[in-house]
Design an enzyme around this catalytic site. Structure first.
Site, short mmCIF file in Angstrom:
data_model
loop_
_atom_site.label_atom_id
_atom_site.label_comp_id
_atom_site.label_asym_id
_atom_site.label_seq_id
_atom_site.Cartn_x
_atom_site.Cartn_y
_atom_site.Cartn_z
N ALA A 41 0.82 -1.22 0.00
CA ALA A 41 0.00 0.00 0.00
C ALA A 41 0.85 1.26 0.00
O ALA A 41 1.81 1.38 0.76
CB ALA A 41 -0.91 0.01 1.23
N GLY A 46 6.73 1.13 5.47
CA GLY A 46 7.62 0.22 4.76
C GLY A 46 7.61 0.46 3.26
O GLY A 46 8.66 0.47 2.60
N CYS A 47 6.43 0.68 2.71
CA CYS A 47 6.31 0.90 1.27
C CYS A 47 6.92 2.24 0.87
O CYS A 47 7.50 2.36 -0.22
CB CYS A 47 4.84 0.82 0.86
SG CYS A 47 4.13 -0.82 1.19
N THR A 48 6.83 3.22 1.75
CA THR A 48 7.45 4.52 1.48
C THR A 48 8.97 4.36 1.46
O THR A 48 9.64 4.87 0.55
CB THR A 48 7.03 5.55 2.55
OG1 THR A 48 5.62 5.74 2.45
CG2 THR A 48 7.74 6.88 2.37
N ALA A 51 9.95 2.59 -1.82
CA ALA A 51 9.78 3.46 -2.99
C ALA A 51 10.85 4.56 -3.01
O ALA A 51 11.38 4.89 -4.07
CB ALA A 51 8.38 4.08 -3.00
#
Length: 155
Positions: A41, A46-48, A51
């Site tokens: 998401a 974590g995804c930030t 990315a």
């Protein structure tokens, strides 16, 4: 649970909308290597981190002949907010129906805080110039993953 890809498999082709609602297709990238990474998401810690790591290394990867596409179940509007908030340069595409996530084996049962849940399995698939799977990594960690890929690919 979807099948995991193996090196040598043909990478499933896809066309998905990016943060601007424009179609991004794997077939359009033939002749270049593509790192396709799957994350749960946008706008989560974590995804930030992941990315931002890809964005920070985008030039290095591009110079080595790699494009990077991030795939999540998010809609283009959320991807646009994510890109703007974090100043991301990586191509982000949305797969709300999870068809591409499933085709790549990046959606299914996983452990989350000790519980078994169904969701996006953080994964990375490296596709070669002919559209074949060069590497398929599943259940990867958000932190340090990009550095590991760079090292493993010898960049």
């Amino acid at each position: 649970m979807s099948e995991r890809l193996q090196p040598g498999d043909t990478a499933p082709d896809f066309t998905l909308p990016d943060a601007d609602g424009e179609d991004v297709s794997l077939a359009d990238r033939r002749g270049r290597k593509v790192i396709v990474y799957f994350y749960p998401a946008a706008l989560t810690p974590g995804c930030t981190k992941q990315a931002c790591d890809f964005t920070d290394n985008l030039e290095l990867l591009a110079d080595a002949g790699y494009d990077v596409i991030g795939v999540s179940p998010d809609k283009p509007e959320k991807l646009a907010k994510f890109r703007e908030k974090e100043d991301l340069k990586v191509t982000l595409v949305g797969d709300p129906e999870k068809k591409v996530l499933e085709a790549y084996g990046a959606f299914g049962e996983k452990k989350l805080y000790g519980k078994t849940v169904t969701g996006v399995i953080r994964s990375t698939v490296v596709v070669d110039e002919e559209g074949r799977v060069e590497r398929a990594l599943y259940n990867v960690k958000a932190t340090g993953h990009v550095a590991k890929i760079i090292k493993d690919l010898g960049i």
